[in-house]
Design an enzyme around this catalytic site. Structure first.
Site, PDB file in Angstrom:
ATOM      1  N   LYS A 186       4.225  -7.537   2.652  1.00  0.00           N
ATOM      2  CA  LYS A 186       3.070  -8.320   3.109  1.00  0.00           C
ATOM      3  C   LYS A 186       1.935  -7.990   2.152  1.00  0.00           C
ATOM      4  CE  LYS A 186      -0.429  -8.528   5.197  1.00  0.00           C
ATOM      5  NZ  LYS A 186      -1.630  -8.992   4.471  1.00  0.00           N
ATOM      6  N   GLU A 208      -0.985   5.597   2.330  1.00  0.00           N
ATOM      7  CA  GLU A 208      -1.754   5.978   1.140  1.00  0.00           C
ATOM      8  C   GLU A 208      -3.110   5.320   1.294  1.00  0.00           C
ATOM      9  OE1 GLU A 208      -3.768   5.828  -1.832  1.00  0.00           O
ATOM     10  OE2 GLU A 208      -2.256   4.658  -2.915  1.00  0.00           O
ATOM     11  N   CYS A 260      -8.057   3.542  -5.536  1.00  0.00           N
ATOM     12  CA  CYS A 260      -8.198   4.637  -4.554  1.00  0.00           C
ATOM     13  C   CYS A 260      -8.621   5.934  -5.226  1.00  0.00           C
ATOM     14  CB  CYS A 260      -6.882   4.873  -3.826  1.00  0.00           C
ATOM     15  SG  CYS A 260      -6.133   3.377  -3.253  1.00  0.00           S
ATOM     16  N   GLU A 320     -16.236   5.777   0.952  1.00  0.00           N
ATOM     17  CA  GLU A 320     -15.596   5.073  -0.159  1.00  0.00           C
ATOM     18  C   GLU A 320     -16.260   3.704  -0.337  1.00  0.00           C
ATOM     19  OE1 GLU A 320     -11.493   3.779   0.284  1.00  0.00           O
ATOM     20  OE2 GLU A 320     -11.097   4.550  -1.727  1.00  0.00           O
TER      21      GLU A 320
END
Ligand code: ADP
Length: 494
Positions: free
Chosen positions: A188, A263, A297, A394
């Site tokens: 997906k 993750e 990331c 973040e």
């Protein structure tokens, strides 16, 4: 028409009526016919349409994957044959590399050189995992008299692979890992970047992966992704994305006690000691934040610099940052591309405002660009303290926060004072410092005098809110298999 020259293959793929789901080897629209726009972030315009799935499409894909798994058309294939077909998959990917790369530049707004790297990364990952099917050994443990026991390492079943938009083709290696271990995979992709998932499935079928062993579902995470996570026919979820979504997925998956690998994000510390090669560190720090417009990331978004070299370091960063070429990923002179969507641009702008409000100083940049597309200037904050939101949260945009430290203990304390633990960088010419500091850092990866190195055999993943589970390397083989113990009564063999 597209503004930059693209290959004939990409042009004709882009002209497809729809980037559909891929179920049982067929590219299909949603059962209810719904579609969604595919937007080029460098222009802010719709360039194609993708299927927008619903629960009925999820049911259809899961039924196909279950059947492929239960029939064993892929799972029970001769391991050497599996290897040959997986190897073919990477060859076919490389044969179509321009088409794939160009579509990802259009879909994600990434720079062409970076997308080329992600294509190679995917091909290398496929090559690496293509070697595993003949090497996934079980074991024979000690057993009581009159019994022999073998522990087989078997696939888990149907794996839902839910991925983000910041490197669409790079997930092909994870698809290969799930296939190499005998699982069926449902990919997906992020709803912002649906295009190359369809190409991956086509390449896989051409390489001989049976229909149903690899399906693709298109649509938003909140509906299609969530339905995949909850579905009784999906045995495990491998997710890469944000912390709130990862946390929601873990909670939802727990209802069926599914295995989950996460993750998630990071707020990685990039630590520069006074004895470092400062020019090299400054160059790497920029690559670590501007390279994908900060949308990776492992972005080294917290740069910790010793106070004695802060002026020299900042000067080197500003020299590289000011006058950077900003534009389309197709232009070879572009050094910074757009962010992926108008929502992401809003998010970056709001964090820059938060940084100002918190009292940090904008040393460079600070504004979005008033041009079509979703562009933000590379922005350097100085005078940042670790309690500020721009040091803790973040941002996923081209924003660098520079913090100062006085000694090694303080550097380690600041680096670890975060909810995240994905990665860190340590820049020093002293071997002892590098080893002491890397041992003290709470992070899944530490790079010493380098940054963002990846390699298919080297595991990758986080600690704390950056997630659990490991991608790449042999660790993925463990994640994607389970042990079945088979007892045989042997009689008295003495
Ligand atoms: P971003 O990285 O854009 O902040 P997410 O972490 O939410 O976004 O998205 C990463 C992937 O997770 C995408 O493929 C998205 O569609 C999917 N996703 C989002 N919400 C959910 C959910 N509740 N359940 C499953 N998948 C989701």
């Amino acid at each position: 028409m597209y503004n930059y020259p693209i290959s004939e293959a990409a042009r004709s793929t882009l002209a497809r009526e729809i980037f559909g789901h891929v179920i049982d080897g067929q590219v299909v629209p949603s059962l209810d016919g719904r579609t969604m726009d595919i937007v080029d972030p460098a222009r802010g315009e719709s360039v194609a349409r993708a299927a927008l799935g619903g629960e009925a499409d999820v049911d259809r894909a899961v039924a196909s994957s279950r059947k492929a798994f239960d029939d064993g058309t892929w799972r029970l294939l001769d391991p050497q044959d599996k290897e040959r077909r997986l190897r073919r998959m990477s060859q076919l990917l490389l044969e179509r590399r321009d088409e794939v790369a160009e579509l990802d530049v259009i879909d994600a707004g990434l720079l062409r050189w970076y997308v080329d790297f992600t294509v190679d990364f995917a091909a290398n990952g496929i090559d690496y995992y293509s070697g595993w099917p003949t090497k996934i050994n079980g074991s024979i443990p000690p057993a009581p008299p009159n019994f022999s026991v073998r522990q087989e390492r078997i696939p888990i079943g149907v794996i839902g692979l839910i991925t983000p938009w910041n490197g669409p083709i790079s997930v092909f290696g994870s698809v290969a890992a799930a296939l190499a271990t005998g699982n069926s995979v449902i990919l997906k992709p992020a709803e912002q970047t649906p295009m190359t998932a369809v190409l991956m499935a086509e390449i896989a079928f051409e390489a001989g992966i049976p229909p149903g062993a690899f399906n693709v579902l298109q649509g938003p995470g909140s509906s299609v992704g969530a339905a995949l996570v909850a579905h009784r026919g999906v045995d495990a979820i491998s997710f890469t994305g944000s912390v709130p979504t990862g946390s929601a997925i873990q909670a939802a998956a727990s209802k069926r006690v599914k295995r989950v690998s996460l993750e998630l994000g990071g707020k990685s510390a990039f630590i520069v000691f006074p004895d470092a090669d400062i020019e090299a560190a400054a160059a790497a720090s920029q690559m670590a934040v501007w390279g994908t417009s900060g949308q990776v990331c492992t972005a080294g978004s917290r740069v910790l610099v010793h106070s004695s070299i802060k002026d020299q370091f900042l000067a080197a960063v500003l020299k590289g940052t000011e006058g950077m070429n900003i534009g389309s990923g197709f232009d070879p002179s572009t050094q910074l591309g757009p962010v992926v969507s108008s929502e992401q641009l809003e998010r970056v702008s709001s964090y820059v405002q938060i940084g100002r409000d918190e009292g940090a100083t904008v040393a460079s940049g600070g504004s979005r660009l008033d041009i079509p597309g979703y562009f933000h200037e590379p922005t350097v904050f100085t005078g940042v303290t670790n309690d500020m939101r721009i040091a803790q949260e973040e941002i996923f945009g081209p924003v660098m926060a520079i913090l100062e430290f006085e000694d090694e203990a303080e550097a380690v304390q600041i680096a670890n004072d975060t909810d995240y633990g994905l990665a860190a960088g340590v820049w020093t010419s002293d071997l002892d410092t590098s080893q002491r500091v890397s041992a003290a850092l709470h992070a899944g990866t530490v790079w010493i005098n380098s940054y963002q190195m990846v390699y298919p055999s080297v595991s990758y993943g986080g600690v704390k809110l950056s997630g659990h589970g490991r991608n790449l390397g042999a660790a993925s083989i463990d994640e994607l298999t389970q042990i079945k113990s088979v007892w045989t009564k042997t009689g008295d063999a003495r």
